[in-house]
Design an enzyme around this catalytic site. Structure first.
Site, mmCIF file in Angstrom:
data_model
loop_
_atom_site.group_PDB
_atom_site.id
_atom_site.type_symbol
_atom_site.label_atom_id
_atom_site.label_comp_id
_atom_site.label_asym_id
_atom_site.label_seq_id
_atom_site.Cartn_x
_atom_site.Cartn_y
_atom_site.Cartn_z
ATOM 1 C CE LYS A 19 61.432 1.802 55.399
ATOM 2 N NZ LYS A 19 61.715 2.364 54.077
ATOM 3 C CD GLN A 77 64.750 2.221 52.084
ATOM 4 O OE1 GLN A 77 63.713 1.658 52.443
ATOM 5 N NE2 GLN A 77 65.102 3.403 52.535
ATOM 6 C CG ASP A 131 57.474 3.784 50.105
ATOM 7 O OD1 ASP A 131 57.449 4.198 51.281
ATOM 8 O OD2 ASP A 131 58.441 3.181 49.604
HETATM 9 N N1 GUN Z 1 64.275 6.328 51.344
HETATM 10 C C1 GUN Z 1 64.162 7.296 52.296
HETATM 11 N N2 GUN Z 1 62.903 7.354 52.754
HETATM 12 C C2 GUN Z 1 62.203 6.410 52.088
HETATM 13 C C3 GUN Z 1 60.841 5.988 52.141
HETATM 14 O O1 GUN Z 1 59.999 6.511 52.886
HETATM 15 N N3 GUN Z 1 60.520 4.968 51.309
HETATM 16 C C4 GUN Z 1 61.424 4.402 50.466
HETATM 17 N N4 GUN Z 1 61.002 3.428 49.669
HETATM 18 N N5 GUN Z 1 62.679 4.770 50.391
HETATM 19 C C5 GUN Z 1 63.071 5.768 51.206
#
Ligand code: GUN
Length: 283
Positions: A53, A97, A120
Protein backbone atom coordinates in the site's frame (compact mmCIF):
# COMPACT_ATOMS: atom_id res chain seq x y z
CA UNK A 1 -15.62 -22.85 -23.29
CA UNK A 2 -12.39 -21.15 -22.30
CA UNK A 3 -12.98 -18.15 -20.11
CA UNK A 4 -11.84 -14.65 -20.87
CA UNK A 5 -9.25 -13.71 -18.25
CA UNK A 6 -9.97 -10.48 -16.42
CA UNK A 7 -6.49 -9.02 -15.97
CA UNK A 8 -6.26 -7.07 -12.70
CA UNK A 9 -2.71 -5.90 -13.31
CA UNK A 10 -3.60 -4.32 -16.66
CA UNK A 11 -6.76 -2.64 -15.34
CA UNK A 12 -4.93 -1.44 -12.21
CA UNK A 13 -2.15 0.05 -14.32
CA UNK A 14 -4.62 2.00 -16.47
CA UNK A 15 -6.46 3.36 -13.45
CA UNK A 16 -3.25 4.22 -11.56
CA UNK A 17 -1.91 6.21 -14.52
CA UNK A 18 -5.08 8.33 -14.34
CA UNK A 19 -4.77 8.72 -10.55
CA UNK A 20 -1.17 9.87 -10.92
CA UNK A 21 -2.22 12.59 -13.36
CA UNK A 22 -5.03 13.70 -11.04
CA UNK A 23 -2.67 13.66 -8.02
CA UNK A 24 -0.18 15.85 -9.90
CA UNK A 25 -2.93 18.31 -10.83
CA UNK A 26 -4.04 18.46 -7.21
CA UNK A 27 -0.46 18.85 -5.94
CA UNK A 28 -0.01 21.77 -8.35
CA UNK A 29 -2.93 23.41 -6.52
CA UNK A 30 -1.18 22.79 -3.16
CA UNK A 31 -2.73 19.50 -2.02
CA UNK A 32 -0.80 16.24 -2.30
CA UNK A 33 -3.05 13.25 -1.49
CA UNK A 34 -1.86 11.72 1.78
CA UNK A 35 -2.51 8.29 3.28
CA UNK A 36 -1.61 7.06 6.79
CA UNK A 37 -1.44 3.31 7.36
CA UNK A 38 -1.35 1.90 10.89
CA UNK A 39 -0.07 -1.61 11.48
CA UNK A 40 -0.23 -3.27 14.90
CA UNK A 41 1.77 -6.45 15.41
CA UNK A 42 3.94 -8.61 13.18
CA UNK A 43 1.54 -10.66 11.07
CA UNK A 44 3.64 -11.44 7.95
CA UNK A 45 0.72 -11.14 5.50
CA UNK A 46 -0.33 -7.78 6.99
CA UNK A 47 3.27 -6.55 6.74
CA UNK A 48 3.31 -7.40 3.02
CA UNK A 49 -0.08 -5.72 2.42
CA UNK A 50 1.00 -2.56 4.24
CA UNK A 51 4.30 -2.40 2.36
CA UNK A 52 2.44 -2.77 -0.95
CA UNK A 53 0.00 0.00 0.00
CA UNK A 54 2.79 2.42 0.93
CA UNK A 55 4.75 1.57 -2.26
CA UNK A 56 1.64 2.09 -4.41
CA UNK A 57 1.23 5.55 -2.88
CA UNK A 58 4.80 6.49 -3.75
CA UNK A 59 4.38 5.30 -7.35
CA UNK A 60 1.20 7.35 -7.76
CA UNK A 61 2.84 10.48 -6.33
CA UNK A 62 0.89 10.38 -3.06
CA UNK A 63 2.30 11.26 0.34
CA UNK A 64 2.13 8.35 2.78
CA UNK A 65 3.13 7.49 6.31
CA UNK A 66 3.38 4.06 7.84
CA UNK A 67 3.00 3.80 11.61
CA UNK A 68 3.90 0.47 13.20
CA UNK A 69 3.29 -0.69 16.76
CA UNK A 70 4.36 -3.84 18.61
CA UNK A 71 1.61 -6.45 19.16
CA UNK A 72 1.24 -5.59 22.87
CA UNK A 73 0.79 -1.82 22.40
CA UNK A 74 -1.81 -0.15 24.65
CA UNK A 75 -4.94 0.59 22.57
CA UNK A 76 -4.94 4.16 23.91
CA UNK A 77 -1.68 4.82 22.05
CA UNK A 78 -3.45 3.95 18.79
CA UNK A 79 -6.52 6.06 19.70
CA UNK A 80 -4.22 9.03 20.42
CA UNK A 81 -2.46 8.58 17.08
CA UNK A 82 -5.81 8.41 15.27
CA UNK A 83 -6.90 11.68 16.92
CA UNK A 84 -3.66 13.29 15.71
CA UNK A 85 -4.09 11.95 12.15
CA UNK A 86 -7.77 13.00 12.07
CA UNK A 87 -6.59 16.58 12.66
CA UNK A 88 -3.59 16.45 10.29
CA UNK A 89 -4.32 18.45 7.08
CA UNK A 90 -1.61 16.52 5.15
CA UNK A 91 -3.50 13.25 5.70
CA UNK A 92 -6.66 12.60 3.66
CA UNK A 93 -6.99 8.87 4.22
CA UNK A 94 -6.41 6.72 7.31
CA UNK A 95 -6.29 2.94 7.29
CA UNK A 96 -5.83 0.57 10.21
CA UNK A 97 -4.69 -2.79 8.89
CA UNK A 98 -6.89 -5.66 10.08
CA UNK A 99 -6.93 -7.99 11.90
CA UNK A 100 -5.91 -6.22 15.13
CA UNK A 101 -4.54 -8.16 18.12
CA UNK A 102 -7.18 -9.71 20.40
CA UNK A 103 -6.92 -7.07 23.14
CA UNK A 104 -8.26 -4.45 20.70
CA UNK A 105 -11.93 -3.66 20.15
CA UNK A 106 -11.74 -3.37 16.34
CA UNK A 107 -15.12 -1.67 15.98
CA UNK A 108 -14.08 1.01 18.48
CA UNK A 109 -10.82 1.59 16.58
CA UNK A 110 -12.63 1.89 13.23
CA UNK A 111 -15.11 4.33 14.78
CA UNK A 112 -12.21 6.50 15.99
CA UNK A 113 -11.23 7.25 12.37
CA UNK A 114 -12.81 10.47 11.07
CA UNK A 115 -15.53 9.26 8.61
CA UNK A 116 -14.28 11.74 5.97
CA UNK A 117 -10.83 10.05 6.08
CA UNK A 118 -12.07 6.45 6.36
CA UNK A 119 -10.74 5.27 2.99
CA UNK A 120 -11.48 1.61 3.85
CA UNK A 121 -15.16 2.51 4.28
CA UNK A 122 -15.36 0.46 7.49
CA UNK A 123 -16.65 3.18 9.88
CA UNK A 124 -20.25 2.47 10.91
CA UNK A 125 -21.34 5.81 9.40
CA UNK A 126 -19.83 4.87 6.03
CA UNK A 127 -21.22 1.34 6.19
CA UNK A 128 -24.66 2.92 6.77
CA UNK A 129 -24.20 5.33 3.85
CA UNK A 130 -23.29 2.42 1.54
CA UNK A 131 -26.33 0.48 2.69
CA UNK A 132 -28.58 3.48 2.03
CA UNK A 133 -27.23 3.72 -1.51
CA UNK A 134 -25.15 6.91 -1.27
CA UNK A 135 -21.67 5.68 -0.34
CA UNK A 136 -18.93 8.07 0.73
CA UNK A 137 -16.17 5.44 0.49
CA UNK A 138 -16.71 1.99 -1.02
CA UNK A 139 -14.59 -0.74 0.65
CA UNK A 140 -11.59 -1.31 -1.61
CA UNK A 141 -11.91 -4.99 -2.53
CA UNK A 142 -15.59 -4.98 -3.56
CA UNK A 143 -15.01 -1.59 -5.24
CA UNK A 144 -12.26 -3.23 -7.33
CA UNK A 145 -14.59 -6.10 -8.23
CA UNK A 146 -17.22 -3.64 -9.46
CA UNK A 147 -14.56 -1.98 -11.64
CA UNK A 148 -13.94 -5.34 -13.34
CA UNK A 149 -17.64 -5.60 -14.24
CA UNK A 150 -17.72 -2.02 -15.53
CA UNK A 151 -14.50 -2.39 -17.52
CA UNK A 152 -15.55 -5.71 -19.08
CA UNK A 153 -19.03 -4.40 -19.95
CA UNK A 154 -20.75 -7.00 -17.76
CA UNK A 155 -24.33 -5.90 -17.11
CA UNK A 156 -25.49 -7.02 -13.66
CA UNK A 157 -29.17 -6.09 -13.97
CA UNK A 158 -31.43 -9.03 -13.20
CA UNK A 159 -28.50 -11.45 -12.92
CA UNK A 160 -28.26 -14.12 -10.25
CA UNK A 161 -25.24 -13.11 -8.16
CA UNK A 162 -23.90 -15.43 -5.47
CA UNK A 163 -21.34 -14.24 -2.93
CA UNK A 164 -19.40 -16.84 -0.94
CA UNK A 165 -18.40 -15.28 2.39
CA UNK A 166 -20.07 -12.74 4.68
CA UNK A 167 -17.16 -10.70 6.06
CA UNK A 168 -17.49 -6.99 6.77
CA UNK A 169 -14.47 -6.38 4.50
CA UNK A 170 -15.68 -8.22 1.39
CA UNK A 171 -18.83 -10.35 1.50
CA UNK A 172 -21.32 -7.91 3.00
CA UNK A 173 -20.31 -4.78 1.06
CA UNK A 174 -19.98 -6.88 -2.12
CA UNK A 175 -23.56 -8.09 -1.71
CA UNK A 176 -24.76 -4.53 -1.16
CA UNK A 177 -23.03 -3.24 -4.32
CA UNK A 178 -24.39 -6.09 -6.45
CA UNK A 179 -27.85 -5.38 -5.09
CA UNK A 180 -27.49 -1.69 -5.95
CA UNK A 181 -26.51 -2.76 -9.47
CA UNK A 182 -29.88 -4.60 -9.61
CA UNK A 183 -28.58 -8.16 -9.40
CA UNK A 184 -30.53 -10.75 -7.40
CA UNK A 185 -28.12 -11.53 -4.59
CA UNK A 186 -27.54 -14.62 -2.46
CA UNK A 187 -24.90 -14.62 0.28
CA UNK A 188 -23.56 -18.05 1.26
CA UNK A 189 -21.46 -18.79 4.35
CA UNK A 190 -20.07 -21.59 6.49
CA UNK A 191 -23.55 -22.67 7.65
CA UNK A 192 -25.13 -22.67 4.17
CA UNK A 193 -26.71 -26.01 3.29
CA UNK A 194 -25.91 -27.36 -0.18
CA UNK A 195 -23.59 -24.58 -1.27
CA UNK A 196 -23.22 -26.06 -4.76
CA UNK A 197 -26.99 -25.72 -5.31
CA UNK A 198 -26.53 -21.95 -4.98
CA UNK A 199 -23.26 -21.64 -6.90
CA UNK A 200 -24.66 -23.59 -9.87
CA UNK A 201 -27.44 -20.99 -10.23
CA UNK A 202 -25.01 -18.09 -10.29
CA UNK A 203 -24.52 -15.93 -13.37
CA UNK A 204 -22.03 -13.96 -11.27
CA UNK A 205 -20.05 -15.86 -8.62
CA UNK A 206 -17.79 -14.01 -6.15
CA UNK A 207 -15.65 -16.29 -3.99
CA UNK A 208 -14.37 -14.71 -0.77
CA UNK A 209 -14.30 -17.55 1.73
CA UNK A 210 -10.57 -18.13 2.18
CA UNK A 211 -10.35 -21.80 1.18
CA UNK A 212 -7.80 -22.79 -1.44
CA UNK A 213 -9.35 -24.00 -4.73
CA UNK A 214 -12.72 -24.57 -3.03
CA UNK A 215 -14.84 -23.70 -6.07
CA UNK A 216 -14.51 -26.47 -8.65
CA UNK A 217 -15.80 -26.69 -12.23
CA UNK A 218 -18.81 -28.85 -11.27
CA UNK A 219 -20.02 -26.02 -8.98
CA UNK A 220 -20.10 -23.42 -11.75
CA UNK A 221 -22.83 -22.71 -14.30
CA UNK A 222 -21.51 -22.73 -17.88
CA UNK A 223 -20.92 -19.14 -18.97
CA UNK A 224 -20.80 -17.67 -15.45
CA UNK A 225 -18.52 -14.78 -14.53
CA UNK A 226 -16.27 -15.92 -11.67
CA UNK A 227 -14.44 -13.46 -9.42
CA UNK A 228 -11.84 -14.93 -7.08
CA UNK A 229 -11.11 -12.80 -4.02
CA UNK A 230 -9.14 -15.51 -2.20
CA UNK A 231 -5.43 -15.34 -1.53
CA UNK A 232 -4.23 -18.64 -0.07
CA UNK A 233 -0.72 -19.96 0.33
CA UNK A 234 -0.18 -23.58 -0.67
CA UNK A 235 2.29 -25.86 1.19
CA UNK A 236 4.81 -25.31 -1.66
CA UNK A 237 4.68 -21.53 -1.04
CA UNK A 238 2.69 -20.69 -4.19
CA UNK A 239 -0.36 -18.43 -4.04
CA UNK A 240 -3.75 -19.62 -5.17
CA UNK A 241 -7.32 -18.37 -4.97
CA UNK A 242 -10.58 -19.82 -3.65
CA UNK A 243 -11.33 -21.05 -7.17
CA UNK A 244 -9.77 -23.98 -9.01
CA UNK A 245 -8.63 -21.79 -11.88
CA UNK A 246 -7.61 -24.56 -14.31
CA UNK A 247 -10.94 -26.37 -14.09
CA UNK A 248 -13.30 -23.41 -13.73
CA UNK A 249 -11.75 -21.46 -16.61
CA UNK A 250 -13.00 -24.27 -18.90
CA UNK A 251 -16.60 -23.60 -17.82
CA UNK A 252 -16.86 -19.88 -17.02
CA UNK A 253 -17.15 -17.09 -19.60
CA UNK A 254 -14.83 -14.78 -17.60
CA UNK A 255 -12.60 -15.31 -14.58
CA UNK A 256 -10.05 -13.43 -12.48
CA UNK A 257 -6.71 -15.16 -11.88
CA UNK A 258 -4.76 -15.34 -8.58
CA UNK A 259 -2.34 -13.67 -8.45
CA UNK A 260 -2.99 -10.81 -10.87
CA UNK A 261 -6.75 -10.47 -10.49
CA UNK A 262 -8.54 -8.85 -7.58
CA UNK A 263 -5.35 -8.28 -5.51
CA UNK A 264 -3.87 -5.39 -7.54
CA UNK A 265 -7.34 -3.84 -7.80
CA UNK A 266 -7.79 -3.66 -4.02
CA UNK A 267 -4.77 -1.41 -3.61
CA UNK A 268 -5.77 0.57 -6.69
CA UNK A 269 -9.15 1.37 -5.17
CA UNK A 270 -7.44 2.42 -1.93
CA UNK A 271 -5.60 4.99 -4.06
CA UNK A 272 -8.93 5.95 -5.67
CA UNK A 273 -10.54 6.55 -2.27
CA UNK A 274 -7.55 8.52 -0.97
CA UNK A 275 -7.52 10.68 -4.09
CA UNK A 276 -11.28 11.26 -3.82
CA UNK A 277 -10.85 12.26 -0.16
CA UNK A 278 -8.11 14.74 -1.11
CA UNK A 279 -10.12 16.15 -4.03
CA UNK A 280 -13.16 16.66 -1.76
CA UNK A 281 -10.99 18.35 0.84
CA UNK A 282 -9.43 20.64 -1.80
CA UNK A 283 -12.92 21.52 -3.06
N1 GUN B 1 -7.15 -6.77 6.04
C1 GUN B 1 -7.50 -7.51 4.95
N2 GUN B 1 -8.06 -6.73 4.02
C2 GUN B 1 -8.08 -5.48 4.51
C3 GUN B 1 -8.53 -4.23 3.99
O1 GUN B 1 -9.07 -4.11 2.88
N3 GUN B 1 -8.35 -3.16 4.81
C4 GUN B 1 -7.79 -3.27 6.04
N4 GUN B 1 -7.68 -2.17 6.77
N5 GUN B 1 -7.36 -4.40 6.55
C5 GUN B 1 -7.50 -5.50 5.78
Amino acid sequence: MTARILDGNALAQRLRADFKTRAEALAARGTRPGLAVILVGEDPASQVYVRNKVNACAQAGFHSVRISYPPDVEPQVVFDKLAELNADPAIHGILVQLPLPKHFDSDAVLKAIAPAKDVDGFHAENVGALMQGHPRFIPCTPYGVMKFFADAGIDLRGKEAVVLGRSNIVGKPMAMLLLQASATVTVCHSQTRDLAFHTRRADILVAALGKARFVTADMVKPGAVVIDVGINRLPDGKLCGDVDFAGVSEVASAITPVPGGVGPMTITMLLANTLEAAEREAG
